[in-house]
Design an enzyme around this catalytic site. Structure first.
Site, PDB file in Angstrom:
ATOM      1  N   ASP A 208       5.639 -44.325 -15.938  1.00 38.38           N
ATOM      2  CA  ASP A 208       6.252 -43.304 -16.796  1.00 38.38           C
ATOM      3  C   ASP A 208       6.293 -43.724 -18.264  1.00 38.38           C
ATOM      4  O   ASP A 208       6.762 -42.969 -19.108  1.00 38.38           O
ATOM      5  CB  ASP A 208       7.680 -43.006 -16.304  1.00 38.38           C
ATOM      6  N   SER A 233       9.896 -36.211 -19.508  1.00 43.02           N
ATOM      7  CA  SER A 233       9.152 -35.994 -18.273  1.00 43.02           C
ATOM      8  C   SER A 233       9.737 -34.804 -17.506  1.00 43.02           C
ATOM      9  O   SER A 233      10.957 -34.634 -17.455  1.00 43.02           O
ATOM     10  CB  SER A 233       9.204 -37.245 -17.394  1.00 43.02           C
ATOM     11  N   GLN A 283       1.298 -36.297 -14.241  1.00 43.85           N
ATOM     12  CA  GLN A 283       2.633 -35.992 -14.766  1.00 43.85           C
ATOM     13  C   GLN A 283       2.549 -34.857 -15.782  1.00 43.85           C
ATOM     14  O   GLN A 283       1.596 -34.783 -16.556  1.00 43.85           O
ATOM     15  CB  GLN A 283       3.233 -37.217 -15.462  1.00 43.85           C
TER      16      GLN A 283
END
Length: 296
Positions: A208, A233, A283
């Site tokens: 991430d 995110s 993502q």
């Protein structure tokens, strides 16, 4: 093992407070909310502790629902969705202040022989020839020194080396929406902590950190570090294809096929240094350009 890595392992070592209920701590992040990779990694730890050790994780799908509060503990509740002959499925909800902040579905599988092919690893320089993250960051005179220190603190447990300049290092002109990063833990893992789930969890944590970089590159944006983008995110998916070690070099090859409607999409493959495709990651995140003062 570095102290920073030991601190990260301690952070991932959840406290069990009831059957299928765990509690995790938070740490300071580079932004005033819990780092998404931390929540995803802790949720996978919670799920994995309810699964037999002979069933490694092979995928996860997650949604970030609310910003996490770094000053409060996070409670993870595991729902044992299915225990089949080959596959085990778990659902995890992370809660703070009585509200869910994160949702994870993870699947685990008994090892099986099967078909085997993969896409070839792209070319990349040897990580030993690249500057360390600290060397790069301290060389950027345009960054606020306080921002640099926050970055270094947040990433101290990881040796993360960009192949090319990161978005905040060189911005103002659009570049190809493609970014490569080598990473490994800042120290070797072994003994009691040397278990397959831990390596998967650590890769989840790191995944991430840089995945939306390629979105920024496509538009010549430097990101939150220089104040020209606001981001967070939204959802995160990972597929774990082959065994790997998080304390050995992994190439994170990232690209962005699309950005639209205040959102940007990043997709990536993670390879071992000897060329095995270990992980696929996708993502989507919020990527907003701040309004100019005085505009509505």
């Amino acid at each position: 093992m570095s102290q920073a890595l030991q601190d990260l392992l301690d952070l991932l070592d959840l406290e069990q407070i009831e059957e299928d209920i765990f509690r995790g701590r938070s740490r300071s992040a580079v932004v005033p909310r819990v780092f998404g990779g931390q929540v995803a990694a802790q949720a996978l730890v919670a799920a994995g502790r309810t699964v037999p050790e002979d069933r490694p994780a092979h995928s996860l799908h997650a949604y970030f629902l609310r910003p996490g509060d770094p000053g409060a503990p996070i409670v993870y509740t595991v729902d044992r969705i299915r225990d089949g002959r080959s596959f085990t499925t778990r659902r995890v909800v992370a809660v703070q202040h009585g509200k869910p902040i994160f949702h994870l579905s993870a699947s685990f599988q008994v090892y099986e022989d099967g078909l085997d092919h993969q896409e070839r690893m792209p070319d990349a320089p040897d990580p030993a020839t690249l500057p360390t993250g600290e060397e790069r960051l301290r060389g950027y005179g345009h960054l606020d020194p306080a921002v640099v220190e926050k970055f270094l603190e947040a990433r101290a447990a990881v040796d993360l080396r960009y192949v090319d300049e990161p978005p905040y290092g060189k911005f103002g002109e659009p570049r190809e929406p493609h970014s490569q990063v080598w990473f490994r833990t800042n120290g070797k893992l072994g003994g009691a902590v040397d278990e397959p789930l831990l390596h998967v969890v650590l890769a989840t944590y790191v995944s991430d950190m840089t995945l939306l970089d390629s979105v920024l590159l496509a538009h010549g944006r430097g990101g939150w570090a220089v104040g020209d983008v606001v981001g967070a995110s939204l959802d995160h998916a990972m597929w774990f294809h082959r065994p790997f070690r998080a304390d050995e070099w992994l190439l994170y090859d990232q690209e962005s096929p699309s950005a639209y409607g205040g959102r940007g999409l990043g997709q990536a493959r993670i390879y071992t240094q000897d060329g095995r495709l270990a992980i696929t990651v996708i993502q989507e995140g919020v990527v907003r350009v701040p309004r100019e003062p005085g505009t509505s």
